[in-house]
Enzyme design. Structure first.
Site, PDB file in Angstrom:
ATOM      1  N   LYS A   1      63.266  43.097  51.095  1.00  0.00           N
ATOM      2  CA  LYS A   1      62.969  42.369  52.324  1.00  0.00           C
ATOM      3  C   LYS A   1      61.574  42.754  52.844  1.00  0.00           C
ATOM      4  O   LYS A   1      60.788  41.887  53.240  1.00  0.00           O
ATOM      5  CB  LYS A   1      64.034  42.670  53.383  1.00  0.00           C
ATOM      6  CG  LYS A   1      64.021  41.687  54.513  1.00  0.00           C
ATOM      7  CD  LYS A   1      65.370  41.507  55.164  1.00  0.00           C
ATOM      8  CE  LYS A   1      65.277  40.406  56.207  1.00  0.00           C
ATOM      9  NZ  LYS A   1      66.524  40.181  56.926  1.00  0.00           N
TER      10      LYS A   1
ATOM     11  N   LYS B   1      71.073  31.164  37.040  1.00  0.00           N
ATOM     12  CA  LYS B   1      72.259  31.934  37.417  1.00  0.00           C
ATOM     13  C   LYS B   1      72.906  31.305  38.653  1.00  0.00           C
ATOM     14  O   LYS B   1      72.206  30.978  39.616  1.00  0.00           O
ATOM     15  CB  LYS B   1      71.834  33.373  37.722  1.00  0.00           C
ATOM     16  CG  LYS B   1      72.985  34.235  38.182  1.00  0.00           C
ATOM     17  CD  LYS B   1      72.551  35.629  38.600  1.00  0.00           C
ATOM     18  CE  LYS B   1      73.752  36.399  39.098  1.00  0.00           C
ATOM     19  NZ  LYS B   1      73.554  37.238  40.226  1.00  0.00           N
TER      20      LYS B   1
ATOM     21  N   LYS C   1      74.797  31.621  45.571  1.00  0.00           N
ATOM     22  CA  LYS C   1      74.749  30.808  46.788  1.00  0.00           C
ATOM     23  C   LYS C   1      73.321  30.697  47.313  1.00  0.00           C
ATOM     24  O   LYS C   1      72.987  29.742  47.990  1.00  0.00           O
ATOM     25  CB  LYS C   1      75.718  31.299  47.854  1.00  0.00           C
ATOM     26  CG  LYS C   1      75.455  32.678  48.355  1.00  0.00           C
ATOM     27  CD  LYS C   1      76.479  33.024  49.421  1.00  0.00           C
ATOM     28  CE  LYS C   1      76.507  34.501  49.704  1.00  0.00           C
ATOM     29  NZ  LYS C   1      76.947  35.358  48.587  1.00  0.00           N
TER      30      LYS C   1
HETATM   31  P1  ADP Z   1      75.651  35.338  45.325  1.00  0.00           P
HETATM   32  O1  ADP Z   1      74.630  35.573  44.213  1.00  0.00           O
HETATM   33  O2  ADP Z   1      76.223  33.971  45.256  1.00  0.00           O
HETATM   34  O3  ADP Z   1      75.117  35.707  46.691  1.00  0.00           O
HETATM   35  P2  ADP Z   1      77.024  37.854  45.501  1.00  0.00           P
HETATM   36  O4  ADP Z   1      75.732  38.581  45.295  1.00  0.00           O
HETATM   37  O5  ADP Z   1      77.689  37.892  46.820  1.00  0.00           O
HETATM   38  O6  ADP Z   1      76.840  36.329  45.018  1.00  0.00           O
HETATM   39  O7  ADP Z   1      78.015  38.355  44.357  1.00  0.00           O
HETATM   40  C1  ADP Z   1      79.292  38.931  44.532  1.00  0.00           C
HETATM   41  C2  ADP Z   1      79.789  39.397  43.160  1.00  0.00           C
HETATM   42  O8  ADP Z   1      79.848  38.293  42.233  1.00  0.00           O
HETATM   43  C3  ADP Z   1      78.863  40.420  42.529  1.00  0.00           C
HETATM   44  O9  ADP Z   1      79.660  41.456  42.015  1.00  0.00           O
HETATM   45  C4  ADP Z   1      78.150  39.702  41.404  1.00  0.00           C
HETATM   46  O10 ADP Z   1      77.926  40.555  40.311  1.00  0.00           O
HETATM   47  C5  ADP Z   1      79.105  38.570  41.043  1.00  0.00           C
HETATM   48  N1  ADP Z   1      78.331  37.349  40.668  1.00  0.00           N
HETATM   49  C6  ADP Z   1      77.646  36.557  41.503  1.00  0.00           C
HETATM   50  N2  ADP Z   1      77.073  35.514  40.857  1.00  0.00           N
HETATM   51  C7  ADP Z   1      77.389  35.666  39.545  1.00  0.00           C
HETATM   52  C8  ADP Z   1      77.111  34.911  38.342  1.00  0.00           C
HETATM   53  N3  ADP Z   1      76.398  33.786  38.382  1.00  0.00           N
HETATM   54  N4  ADP Z   1      77.600  35.350  37.176  1.00  0.00           N
HETATM   55  C9  ADP Z   1      78.346  36.495  37.137  1.00  0.00           C
HETATM   56  N5  ADP Z   1      78.652  37.243  38.212  1.00  0.00           N
HETATM   57  C10 ADP Z   1      78.194  36.848  39.420  1.00  0.00           C
END
Ligand code: ADP
Ligand code: TRP
Length: 323
Positions: free
Chosen positions: A111, A190, A193
């Site tokens: 950040k 990848k 969100k």
């Molecule tokens: P986002 O990237 O949507 O914000 P988070 O960072 O909150 O998701 O991820 C929560 C969990 O889900 C983490 O443990 C992360 O490793 C897993 N995760 C998120 N996106 C993926 C993906 N595209 N493929 C595999 N695992 C994922």
């Protein structure tokens, strides 16, 4: 073996969250002597600043996990803020946390690097997470790759506390979830969100089909054979397919002579079938808020009992008077 992990209620869970994390938590619930899973709503406060939205997302996260098979008889499910002892332990840990340790923590560092001003909540985020972990005597913390630094910080703080005040905390270890399931999103990047490319698990079937039909594909001619391993539609299909469906689809790619529309339809079909039981279970829980409330109350009571015991141990160690 005591297992613990938390997940932030910052949006509806998507296929990436399921295959990358949630499915593995659920598989672990039967293997541990104790498995604690919680919705990290206090952490979410560093990004979600509307009360109704945070409340809604917290409940959605609970229902999603229950729907997906988290079994309250085999695991302890609770909401982070229902265990206030954790914020008390956070203070004790903060007094032993070197500034430099947190300045190196990646969420804050990134950040700052983007020139944004960070608040103290984000800065001290890893210490709250350390308290989450240490307060339940957690041994194993299953997390995605991006969270391993935070588990290391928890371990580091436990060592410092034990060194300063005598043996108090169990030293936790991260168990990195299998990230070979890096799930691609609707744009081939990848799924996340933050990239607006997600397929959420419990989205209505019809709009989700439309989204699947709009997944970006290349424009090679139909008859050309293609490598399934590099195609995001196949990579998504593979997550849901049975062994024989997978072999068949692979052969189709290598043979060529198909349209991507067909594959998208097949993907929509397998994913719908795959999540149908979870959808059904989620709907049952959603229709029974009293039962969900009871599950969370029982989870919080179990968690608080353990948390109070460990907090008292820490208070005694550092000379804080207990009522
Ligand atoms: P986002 O990237 O949507 O914000 P988070 O960072 O909150 O998701 O991820 C929560 C969990 O889900 C983490 O443990 C992360 O490793 C897993 N995760 C998120 N996106 C993926 C993906 N595209 N493929 C595999 N695992 C994922
Ligand atoms: N910071 C974690 C994440 O964003 C969520 C979390 C909070 C957590 N406290 C935890 C994970 C304790 C494991 C253990 O994914």
């Amino acid at each position: 073996m005591r297992i613990l992990s938390g997940i932030q209620p910052t949006g509806r869970f998507h296929w990436g969250n399921y295959f990358g994390a949630i499915r593995q938590y659920i598989e672990l619930q039967g293997k541990a002597e104790d498995a604690f899973y919680f919705i990290a709503n206090l952490h979410a406060l560093t990004t979600v600043r509307e009360a109704p939205r945070l409340q809604q997302q917290t409940m959605d996260a609970v229902l999603d996990l229950l729907g997906l098979g988290l079994d309250p008889d085999r695991a302890t499910l609770f909401v982070q803020s229902d265990v206030p002892e954790v914020t008390e332990l956070t203070w004790l840990l903060l007094t032993l946390t070197p500034m430099g340790l947190l300045e190196r923590a990646h969420a804050y560092k990134e950040k700052k690097a983007r020139g944004l001003s960070a608040d103290v909540g984000l800065f001290t985020y890893p210490v709250l997470m350390a308290a989450d972990i240490l307060i339940y005597d957690s041994e194993i913390v299953p997390v995605g790759e991006d969270q391993t630094q935070h588990v290391e910080i928890a371990r580091d703080l436990a060592i410092r506390f034990n060194h300063t005040y005598g043996e108090t905390f169990v030293l936790p270890k991260a168990r990195v979830l299998d990230s070979s399931a890096k799930v691609p999103g609707t744009d081939g990047e990848k799924m996340s969100k933050s990239y607006d490319n997600t397929l959420t698990i419990f989205e209505e079937v019809k709009p989700q089909r439309k989204k699947i039909m709009r997944i970006v594909t290349d424009s090679r001619p139909m008859e050309e054979p293609k490598d399934p391993e590099t195609d995001c539609l196949y990579l998504l299909y593979r997550l849901f397919a049975t062994e024989s469906q997978r072999t068949e689809m692979e052969a189709l790619y290598r043979r060529g002579g198909f349209g991507y529309g067909e594959i998208k339809k097949a993907l929509a079909d397998v994913s719908e079938t795959y999540f149908a039981p979870a959808r059904q279970r989620r709907a049952e829980y959603a229709a029974n808020p009293a039962a969900v409330k009871e599950i969370l109350a029982a989870g919080a009571a179990r968690a608080r009992k353990k948390a109070a015991e460990v907090l008292a141990r820490a208070q005694d160690a550092c000379g804080i008077r207990r009522p």
